[in-house]
Scaffold this motif. Sequence first.
Motif, PDB file in Angstrom:
ATOM      1  N   ILE A  64       0.831  -1.208   0.000  1.00 48.64           N
ATOM      2  CA  ILE A  64       0.000   0.000   0.000  1.00 48.64           C
ATOM      3  C   ILE A  64       0.864   1.256   0.000  1.00 48.64           C
ATOM      4  CG2 ILE A  64      -1.653   1.335   1.396  1.00 48.64           C
ATOM      5  CD1 ILE A  64      -2.645  -1.381   2.503  1.00 48.64           C
ATOM      6  N   GLY A  65       0.508   2.178  -0.895  1.00 48.28           N
ATOM      7  CA  GLY A  65       1.058   3.530  -0.834  1.00 48.28           C
ATOM      8  C   GLY A  65      -0.016   4.412  -0.219  1.00 48.28           C
ATOM      9  N   LEU A  66       0.279   4.976   0.944  1.00 51.97           N
ATOM     10  CA  LEU A  66      -0.738   5.733   1.691  1.00 51.97           C
ATOM     11  C   LEU A  66      -0.506   7.230   1.535  1.00 51.97           C
ATOM     12  CD1 LEU A  66      -3.003   5.896   3.859  1.00 51.97           C
ATOM     13  CD2 LEU A  66      -1.237   5.557   5.609  1.00 51.97           C
ATOM     14  N   PHE A  67      -1.537   7.942   1.137  1.00 53.23           N
ATOM     15  CA  PHE A  67      -1.480   9.411   1.094  1.00 53.23           C
ATOM     16  C   PHE A  67      -2.265   9.947   2.281  1.00 53.23           C
ATOM     17  CE2 PHE A  67      -0.315   8.449  -3.195  1.00 53.23           C
ATOM     18  CZ  PHE A  67       0.536   9.481  -3.558  1.00 53.23           C
ATOM     19  N   GLY A  68      -1.584  10.718   3.147  1.00 53.11           N
ATOM     20  CA  GLY A  68      -2.239  11.322   4.308  1.00 53.11           C
ATOM     21  C   GLY A  68      -2.011  10.496   5.558  1.00 53.11           C
ATOM     22  N   HIS A 108       6.986  13.400  -1.848  1.00 53.64           N
ATOM     23  CA  HIS A 108       6.850  13.417  -3.312  1.00 53.64           C
ATOM     24  C   HIS A 108       5.854  12.348  -3.728  1.00 53.64           C
ATOM     25  CE1 HIS A 108      10.312  16.018  -3.372  1.00 53.64           C
ATOM     26  NE2 HIS A 108      10.934  15.160  -2.573  1.00 53.64           N
ATOM     27  N   LYS A 109       4.766  12.758  -4.337  1.00 53.24           N
ATOM     28  CA  LYS A 109       3.725  11.791  -4.691  1.00 53.24           C
ATOM     29  C   LYS A 109       4.235  10.738  -5.687  1.00 53.24           C
ATOM     30  CE  LYS A 109       1.402  14.703  -8.139  1.00 53.24           C
ATOM     31  NZ  LYS A 109       1.825  15.977  -8.377  1.00 53.24           N
ATOM     32  N   GLU A 110       5.198  11.131  -6.529  1.00 55.00           N
ATOM     33  CA  GLU A 110       5.711  10.185  -7.539  1.00 55.00           C
ATOM     34  C   GLU A 110       6.370   8.967  -6.883  1.00 55.00           C
ATOM     35  OE1 GLU A 110       6.399  13.423  -7.509  1.00 55.00           O
ATOM     36  OE2 GLU A 110       5.080  14.025  -9.168  1.00 55.00           O
ATOM     37  N   ASP A 111       6.920   9.145  -5.654  1.00 58.95           N
ATOM     38  CA  ASP A 111       7.570   8.009  -4.987  1.00 58.95           C
ATOM     39  C   ASP A 111       6.586   6.855  -4.801  1.00 58.95           C
ATOM     40  OD1 ASP A 111       9.894   9.383  -4.889  1.00 58.95           O
ATOM     41  OD2 ASP A 111       9.751   9.959  -2.766  1.00 58.95           O
ATOM     42  N   ILE A 112       5.306   7.179  -4.708  1.00 59.64           N
ATOM     43  CA  ILE A 112       4.276   6.134  -4.598  1.00 59.64           C
ATOM     44  C   ILE A 112       3.680   5.824  -5.966  1.00 59.64           C
ATOM     45  CG2 ILE A 112       1.935   5.698  -3.741  1.00 59.64           C
ATOM     46  CD1 ILE A 112       2.768   7.040  -1.101  1.00 59.64           C
ATOM     47  N   LEU A 113       3.343   6.895  -6.694  1.00 59.88           N
ATOM     48  CA  LEU A 113       2.562   6.699  -7.924  1.00 59.88           C
ATOM     49  C   LEU A 113       3.336   5.964  -9.015  1.00 59.88           C
ATOM     50  CD1 LEU A 113       0.755  10.162  -8.021  1.00 59.88           C
ATOM     51  CD2 LEU A 113      -0.211   7.955  -7.369  1.00 59.88           C
ATOM     52  N   PRO A 144       6.587   0.528  -8.979  1.00 57.06           N
ATOM     53  CA  PRO A 144       5.893  -0.648  -9.536  1.00 57.06           C
ATOM     54  C   PRO A 144       5.516  -1.693  -8.481  1.00 57.06           C
ATOM     55  CG  PRO A 144       8.224  -0.663 -10.120  1.00 57.06           C
ATOM     56  CD  PRO A 144       7.984   0.640  -9.420  1.00 57.06           C
ATOM     57  N   HIS A 145       6.173  -1.623  -7.303  1.00 56.17           N
ATOM     58  CA  HIS A 145       5.856  -2.623  -6.268  1.00 56.17           C
ATOM     59  C   HIS A 145       4.574  -2.286  -5.512  1.00 56.17           C
ATOM     60  CE1 HIS A 145       9.654  -4.500  -7.034  1.00 56.17           C
ATOM     61  NE2 HIS A 145      10.258  -3.328  -6.906  1.00 56.17           N
ATOM     62  N   ILE A 146       4.167  -1.020  -5.567  1.00 57.83           N
ATOM     63  CA  ILE A 146       2.942  -0.624  -4.864  1.00 57.83           C
ATOM     64  C   ILE A 146       1.750  -0.920  -5.771  1.00 57.83           C
ATOM     65  CG2 ILE A 146       1.626   1.407  -4.068  1.00 57.83           C
ATOM     66  CD1 ILE A 146       4.267   2.484  -2.925  1.00 57.83           C
ATOM     67  N   ALA A 185      -5.960  18.126  -4.994  1.00 60.43           N
ATOM     68  CA  ALA A 185      -4.745  17.292  -5.017  1.00 60.43           C
ATOM     69  C   ALA A 185      -5.142  15.817  -5.053  1.00 60.43           C
ATOM     70  CB  ALA A 185      -3.882  17.597  -3.797  1.00 60.43           C
ATOM     71  N   ALA A 186      -6.240  15.483  -4.378  1.00 58.37           N
ATOM     72  CA  ALA A 186      -6.680  14.081  -4.337  1.00 58.37           C
ATOM     73  C   ALA A 186      -7.078  13.594  -5.729  1.00 58.37           C
ATOM     74  CB  ALA A 186      -7.847  13.924  -3.363  1.00 58.37           C
ATOM     75  N   PHE A 187      -7.712  14.454  -6.533  1.00 57.94           N
ATOM     76  CA  PHE A 187      -8.109  14.020  -7.886  1.00 57.94           C
ATOM     77  C   PHE A 187      -6.878  13.680  -8.712  1.00 57.94           C
ATOM     78  CE2 PHE A 187      -9.083  14.747 -12.370  1.00 57.94           C
ATOM     79  CZ  PHE A 187     -10.104  13.822 -12.522  1.00 57.94           C
ATOM     80  N   ASP A 188      -5.857  14.504  -8.591  1.00 57.09           N
ATOM     81  CA  ASP A 188      -4.616  14.265  -9.320  1.00 57.09           C
ATOM     82  C   ASP A 188      -4.006  12.919  -8.893  1.00 57.09           C
ATOM     83  OD1 ASP A 188      -2.410  14.859 -10.904  1.00 57.09           O
ATOM     84  OD2 ASP A 188      -1.319  15.658  -9.183  1.00 57.09           O
ATOM     85  N   ILE A 189      -3.958  12.696  -7.571  1.00 56.36           N
ATOM     86  CA  ILE A 189      -3.364  11.446  -7.047  1.00 56.36           C
ATOM     87  C   ILE A 189      -4.171  10.234  -7.505  1.00 56.36           C
ATOM     88  CG2 ILE A 189      -3.032  10.151  -4.885  1.00 56.36           C
ATOM     89  CD1 ILE A 189      -2.406  12.982  -3.589  1.00 56.36           C
TER      90      ILE A 189
END
Length: 397
Positions: free
Chosen positions: A10-14, A58-63, A66-68, A80-84
């Motif tokens: 899981i890549g967690l935002f927030g 940095h959102k790219e670290d999750i987005l 490939p392992h996430i 920002a959430a729509f972009d993510i």
Amino acid sequence: MSTTPAKQRIGLFGFGVVGQGLYDVLHRTPGLQAEVSRICVKDRFKDRPLPASSFTFHKEDILTDPHINVVVELIDDAEAAFDIVSTALRNGKSVVTANKRLVATRLQELLDIQRETGSSLLYEASTCGSIPIIRNLEEYYDNDMLSRVEGIVNGTTNYILTALHEPSSGGYASALAQAQKLGFAESDPTLDVEAFDAAFKTTIIAAHAFGVVVSPLQIVRRGITSVTPFDISIAQQQLRTIKLLSRVQLHGSGLSLLALPALTQNTSPLAGVRNEVNAVRLTAAFSDAQLLVGKGAGGGPTASAVLSDIAALRYGYRYEYKKLGQASPPVVNHDVEVAIYVRGTNDQITSIPFSIVEVDHRSSSGRYVIGHVQLDALHTSPAFLDPETFIAILPED
Ligand SMILES: NC(=O)c1ccc[n+]([C@@H]2O[C@H](COP(=O)([O-])OP(=O)(O)OC[C@H]3O[C@@H](n4cnc5c(N)ncnc54)[C@H](OP(=O)(O)O)[C@@H]3O)[C@@H](O)[C@H]2O)c1
């Protein structure tokens, strides 16, 4: 249904109220085979209860990792959430969000992206916290003919209104401050107390219950900020309790949608729903009325709905939105009669085109009218726009 990899990364935002709540419940659910690989937050200077290596800014670290394979979006910024969320879906990741503003305001775009990419977006936590309403509407009420879905869908306002009905009430400001302290209130309380949050949830319910995609701006919406002790005492004299009610109702081929204060009868199961608890009452042709009750806000209850979505992704679950494909979907129509209570100045009250007036009370403590009016005429009346006037519908049951 397809199968997802055995281990969910899981890549967690927030990492606020809900993000930390999710982190806790994941660690108490070891059988799930899910681990948080990375957490993206915003503020570099905040103290965190986990090592700094767990976090990124940095959102790219999750987005782009490939392992996430699962992105969980729990931030408090809908743009920002729509972009993510849209980037994660396009990058082939499954997504879980609790963000009702995002889902309600961008639903058509999110539907299109899911269709284009085949990726799954789940958002049970966006509507009524721990109550499993979306999946029930999708699966259980797939064939039953729903005529009405209504309920108490905002924990903060229910907490405030419950406090205001207590004899020892410290007043509106103190009840709101307590709701914020307990982590129920949105970071901007306007969203809760002006019923924007309830309108977002009403929009989401309308899509899953009746197959219509509407803008939250189409909901007849009014908040609770003008309620006074006078209104509470009149409600109590009428053996009613003031609640903020969300309601989506079929009238033939028309659909009315509202998020308004309501003087619920004390005999209604909704009147007894207290504090941050939410409830949804579903009325359908064959099952009749059913009530789902549960905690609608707070880290643990909201995280439990997020956890349930993460678990559902393990077996490839996705919303099918079957009702959106129906041949003749209902159309929004607010030309329906409602019974209301209105307290305000003479000018404001006379601006409402009542068809029937049952009570017209004038005294030194205020004027109020109980009567009937068309919902669309109420919506466009000057009284509806006046922040001092208190308006509430009077549900029949
Ligand atoms: N609280 C509830 O009871 C509840 C119930 C149902 C649904 N929800 C929904 O759940 C979501 C989260 O709510 P919450 O109460 O947990 O919010 P919160 O406590 O205010 O936490 C928000 C988190 O988002 C992070 N953040 C904000 N903008 C970001 C960005 N651009 N990139 C990365 N991280 C960002 C913040 O980072 P920093 O830590 O760096 O500030 C913080 O960790 C919202 O959509 C809310 O509507 C909340």
